[in-house]
Design an enzyme around this catalytic site. Structure first.
Site, PDB file in Angstrom:
ATOM      1  N   TYR A 292       0.865  -1.188   0.000  1.00 56.28           N
ATOM      2  CA  TYR A 292       0.000   0.000   0.000  1.00 56.28           C
ATOM      3  C   TYR A 292       0.902   1.239   0.000  1.00 56.28           C
ATOM      4  CZ  TYR A 292      -4.114   2.720   1.359  1.00 56.28           C
ATOM      5  OH  TYR A 292      -5.127   3.632   1.407  1.00 56.28           O
TER       6      TYR A 292
ATOM      7  N   LYS B  19     -20.576 -18.411 -13.201  1.00 58.62           N
ATOM      8  CA  LYS B  19     -19.651 -18.198 -14.335  1.00 58.62           C
ATOM      9  C   LYS B  19     -18.286 -17.774 -13.796  1.00 58.62           C
ATOM     10  CE  LYS B  19     -22.668 -18.619 -17.791  1.00 58.62           C
ATOM     11  NZ  LYS B  19     -22.602 -19.492 -18.932  1.00 58.62           N
TER      12      LYS B  19
ATOM     13  N   ASP C  41     -23.879 -16.370 -24.351  1.00 56.96           N
ATOM     14  CA  ASP C  41     -25.064 -17.139 -24.783  1.00 56.96           C
ATOM     15  C   ASP C  41     -25.111 -17.254 -26.296  1.00 56.96           C
ATOM     16  OD1 ASP C  41     -26.526 -17.550 -22.167  1.00 56.96           O
ATOM     17  OD2 ASP C  41     -26.023 -15.437 -22.160  1.00 56.96           O
TER      18      ASP C  41
ATOM     19  N   ALA D 248     -28.891 -17.473 -28.402  1.00 56.95           N
ATOM     20  CA  ALA D 248     -28.159 -18.711 -28.666  1.00 56.95           C
ATOM     21  C   ALA D 248     -28.450 -19.237 -30.075  1.00 56.95           C
ATOM     22  CB  ALA D 248     -28.534 -19.760 -27.613  1.00 56.95           C
TER      23      ALA D 248
HETATM   24  N1  LIG Z   1     -26.702 -25.078 -23.167  1.00 52.70           N
HETATM   25  C1  LIG Z   1     -26.156 -23.889 -23.183  1.00 52.70           C
HETATM   26  O1  LIG Z   1     -24.935 -23.723 -23.106  1.00 52.70           O
HETATM   27  C2  LIG Z   1     -27.026 -22.695 -23.316  1.00 52.70           C
HETATM   28  C3  LIG Z   1     -28.371 -22.791 -23.253  1.00 52.70           C
HETATM   29  N2  LIG Z   1     -29.145 -21.682 -23.403  1.00 52.70           N
HETATM   30  C4  LIG Z   1     -30.562 -21.854 -23.211  1.00 52.70           C
HETATM   31  O2  LIG Z   1     -31.260 -21.527 -24.388  1.00 52.70           O
HETATM   32  C5  LIG Z   1     -32.511 -20.942 -24.062  1.00 52.70           C
HETATM   33  C6  LIG Z   1     -32.666 -19.656 -24.821  1.00 52.70           C
HETATM   34  O3  LIG Z   1     -31.671 -18.729 -24.387  1.00 52.70           O
HETATM   35  P1  LIG Z   1     -31.421 -17.395 -25.211  1.00 52.70           P
HETATM   36  O4  LIG Z   1     -31.185 -17.686 -26.640  1.00 52.70           O
HETATM   37  O5  LIG Z   1     -30.421 -16.634 -24.443  1.00 52.70           O
HETATM   38  O6  LIG Z   1     -32.861 -16.700 -25.039  1.00 52.70           O
HETATM   39  P2  LIG Z   1     -33.632 -15.727 -26.025  1.00 52.70           P
HETATM   40  O7  LIG Z   1     -34.771 -15.205 -25.241  1.00 52.70           O
HETATM   41  O8  LIG Z   1     -32.683 -14.776 -26.637  1.00 52.70           O
HETATM   42  O9  LIG Z   1     -34.167 -16.695 -27.193  1.00 52.70           O
HETATM   43  C7  LIG Z   1     -35.223 -17.590 -27.113  1.00 52.70           C
HETATM   44  C8  LIG Z   1     -35.926 -17.589 -28.475  1.00 52.70           C
HETATM   45  O10 LIG Z   1     -36.807 -18.704 -28.537  1.00 52.70           O
HETATM   46  C9  LIG Z   1     -37.996 -18.274 -29.185  1.00 52.70           C
HETATM   47  N3  LIG Z   1     -39.070 -19.187 -28.818  1.00 52.70           N
HETATM   48  C10 LIG Z   1     -39.664 -19.325 -27.611  1.00 52.70           C
HETATM   49  N4  LIG Z   1     -40.631 -20.263 -27.669  1.00 52.70           N
HETATM   50  C11 LIG Z   1     -40.638 -20.737 -28.935  1.00 52.70           C
HETATM   51  C12 LIG Z   1     -41.382 -21.721 -29.602  1.00 52.70           C
HETATM   52  N5  LIG Z   1     -42.343 -22.397 -28.974  1.00 52.70           N
HETATM   53  N6  LIG Z   1     -41.123 -21.961 -30.895  1.00 52.70           N
HETATM   54  C13 LIG Z   1     -40.168 -21.256 -31.557  1.00 52.70           C
HETATM   55  N7  LIG Z   1     -39.428 -20.299 -30.958  1.00 52.70           N
HETATM   56  C14 LIG Z   1     -39.648 -20.053 -29.671  1.00 52.70           C
HETATM   57  C15 LIG Z   1     -38.186 -16.860 -28.715  1.00 52.70           C
HETATM   58  O11 LIG Z   1     -39.046 -16.130 -29.551  1.00 52.70           O
HETATM   59  C16 LIG Z   1     -36.760 -16.330 -28.721  1.00 52.70           C
HETATM   60  O12 LIG Z   1     -36.424 -15.768 -29.965  1.00 52.70           O
HETATM   61  C17 LIG Z   1     -32.520 -20.784 -22.540  1.00 52.70           C
HETATM   62  O13 LIG Z   1     -33.260 -21.815 -21.957  1.00 52.70           O
HETATM   63  C18 LIG Z   1     -31.073 -20.910 -22.143  1.00 52.70           C
HETATM   64  O14 LIG Z   1     -30.900 -21.495 -20.879  1.00 52.70           O
HETATM   65  C19 LIG Z   1     -28.625 -20.446 -23.679  1.00 52.70           C
HETATM   66  C20 LIG Z   1     -27.276 -20.288 -23.745  1.00 52.70           C
HETATM   67  C21 LIG Z   1     -26.379 -21.386 -23.494  1.00 52.70           C
HETATM   68  C1  LIG Z   2     -25.542 -22.010 -19.926  1.00 49.12           C
HETATM   69  C2  LIG Z   2     -26.076 -20.673 -20.148  1.00 49.12           C
HETATM   70  O1  LIG Z   2     -25.335 -19.723 -20.320  1.00 49.12           O
HETATM   71  C3  LIG Z   2     -27.509 -20.500 -20.186  1.00 49.12           C
HETATM   72  O2  LIG Z   2     -28.248 -21.482 -20.106  1.00 49.12           O
HETATM   73  O3  LIG Z   2     -27.956 -19.336 -20.294  1.00 49.12           O
HETATM   74 MG   LIG Z   3     -26.385 -17.839 -20.231  1.00 51.77          MG
END
Ligand SMILES: NC(=O)C1=CN([C@@H]2O[C@H](COP(=O)(O)OP(=O)(O)OC[C@H]3O[C@@H](n4cnc5c(N)ncnc54)[C@H](O)[C@@H]3O)[C@@H](O)[C@H]2O)C=CC1
Ligand SMILES: CC(=O)C(=O)O
Ligand SMILES: [Mg+2]
Length: 440
Positions: free
Chosen positions: A112, A167, A235, A271
């Site tokens: 420090y 994270k 994501d 995603a």
């Molecule tokens: N396994 C992994 O490493 C990761 C998993 N995820 C998961 O993916 C999911 C989405 O995350 P994000 O993309 O960040 O969310 P987001 O909200 O950006 O995207 C979700 C999309 O799905 C669409 N959607 C919802 N219901 C639908 C349906 N019945 N039919 C067609 N489209 C539909 C929405 O309109 C939206 O565009 C979350 O559950 C998250 O946990 C996200 C990032 C990493």
């Molecule tokens: C794993 C992750 O980043 C998510 O599900 O949003």
């Molecule tokens: Mg995430």
């Protein structure tokens, strides 16, 4: 909610005779509880006490598991049912700790004042030395506005803090970087960009996390263009890297050429759109996307992807299905086509359970617990920082995916995230790719 995963730990005492634990396991299985870790807490001459982690879906199922175990009798007892997930979060999961001890006045003066002043002046004269004499170069801001926390929706950044702390734990344990959560109380893109620009100089890189679509796209693009340090929305690109790696491994195992396979992406948010863009950047020729929002579908078209009329048509047409909708149980078993590859990546609950998809005929199936950006983002950030890269590019991301594939055992989709070599190899692949790009 369908497929809800609740985890509880059962402290169970059984007489120390062979066969007794098998009875407990059967009792749990009869109520469709899923046994995870088992720790023997006491192994006595007369009785054995075990801590059994069990995943289940509902309060009724919990009661059934308890009654089944109690019905065994003959000295089998449940001592407690504990919530270890909640316990693990007491007091939070991270802390800022010093790396040096302060034991003497000499230490105090070195660490420090007055000693520190000369280090400050060294940085004034040579600003690049901040990376050497401070922790800035190994610190990553984990920035969220809380609008898309996992698949839980817009629950706010404070409720999302356990994810951000998670994270940070992974960055620390897998690649030795310090992740510092930044919880924003605005979701206005202008305000987010301004805030991150004002704080960025305290960090080596910016990890955007669980910021919902569509504003996540603009925020990431603007920050990438305006900041001199790596910015990545995990994501989007962390997930895309891991999805590409899982697809390449599945294709290798099934003899399918990934470039000519027909891929269908359900959900074109953060995603989903990034997965499509990554697959197209890799060279996959036919990528179809579906979203319930027209605006999301139009974004895919803008990037050169194609849309499809319905979920049923997508499931019928495509060889490889990826889902990131956040909607648990969206894919019904009767929609699964024989030998499809299905990655239902939503957390905490997938669009279809891997066991259900396999039973319905899929060749490979995985959920978001195994195909998870945890395999990608720690090594991507470490590699980018070690290379001194100012941007994270597609070349670096594809190198990360290839490193993951090389480290995946035959017959598996993704390596074990607890294997530290995976993160090291991803980091080295990203660093090499960055160095090559910077030399060009
Ligand atoms: N396994 C992994 O490493 C990761 C998993 N995820 C998961 O993916 C999911 C989405 O995350 P994000 O993309 O960040 O969310 P987001 O909200 O950006 O995207 C979700 C999309 O799905 C669409 N959607 C919802 N219901 C639908 C349906 N019945 N039919 C067609 N489209 C539909 C929405 O309109 C939206 O565009 C979350 O559950 C998250 O946990 C996200 C990032 C990493
Ligand atoms: C794993 C992750 O980043 C998510 O599900 O949003
Ligand atoms: Mg995430």
């Amino acid at each position: 909610m369908q497929n809800q995963h609740i985890i509880r730990n059962f402290i169970v005492e059984t007489p120390s005779k062979p066969g007794n634990f098998a009875k407990v396991a059967t009792a749990i299985g009869m109520a469709e509880g899923d046994i995870g870790d088992i720790t023997t807490l006491k192994s006595g001459a007369l009785t054995t006490v075990r801590d059994i982690s069990i995943t289940y879906k509902s309060e009724e199922q919990l009661q059934e598991i308890i009654s089944n175990i109690e019905a065994i009798g003959n000295g089998v007892k449940i001592h407690a049912v504990t919530d270890d997930v909640l316990k693990a979060h007491e007091g939070g999961k991270i802390a800022m700790k010093s790396q040096l001890d302060v034991r003497s006045l000499g230490d105090l003066q070195r660490i420090y004042t007055p000693g520190v002043a000369s280090v400050c002046m060294e940085i004034v004269h040579n600003p690049e030395k901040a990376n050497y004499f401070t922790s800035i170069g190994s610190s990553v801001a984990i920035v969220t506005d809380g609008t898309a926390i996992l698949g839980l929706g817009n629950i706010g950044s404070v409720a999302g803090m356990p994810v951000m702390e998670g994270k940070a734990v992974l960055l620390d344990q897998f690649v030795g970087l310090s992740g510092i959560p930044i919880l924003l109380n605005t979701s206005d893109p202008d305000e987010i960009v301004e805030t991150v620009k004002h704080i960025h100089q305290g960090f080596g890189a910016i990890l955007l996390e669980d910021i919902g679509s569509p504003h996540c796209f603009e925020i990431e693009e603007r920050l990438k263009a305006e900041l001199p340090i790596p910015v990545m929305h995990d994501d989007q690109h962390g997930t895309a890297v891991v999805a590409l790696a899982a697809i390449l491994s599945a294709c290798k195992a099934t003899g399918v050429d990934p470039k000519t396979a027909v891929v269908g992406q359900i959900g074109l948010g953060a995603a989903g759109l990034a997965i499509c863009r990554m697959l197209m950047a890799y060279g996959v020729e036919e990528v179809y996307g579906l979203d319930r929002q027209e605006e999301a579908q139009n974004r895919l078209i803008k990037y050169g992807g194609q849309t499809i009329a319905s979920l049923e048509e997508l499931m019928e047409t495509c060889d490889i299905i990826i889902a990131t909708t956040g909607v648990s149980g969206l894919i019904k078993p009767e929609m699964v086509r024989k030998d499809q590859i299905i990655l239902a990546l939503s957390n905490p609950n997938p669009e279809i359970l891997p066991s259900t998809a396999i039973a319905a005929g899929a060749a490979f199936a995985a959920d978001g617990r195994s195909v998870n950006n945890v395999i990608g983002f720690p090594g991507i950030f470490k590699g980018a920082l070690d290379a001194g890269a100012k941007k994270i590019t597609y070349t670096m991301l594809i190198a990360a995916a290839q490193a993951i594939v090389e480290h995946t055992k035959p017959g598996e989709l993704i390596p074990n995230p607890l294997d530290p070599r995976v993160h090291h190899l991803v980091a080295r692949a990203v660093e090499e790719a960055a160095n090559k790009e910077m030399k060009r």
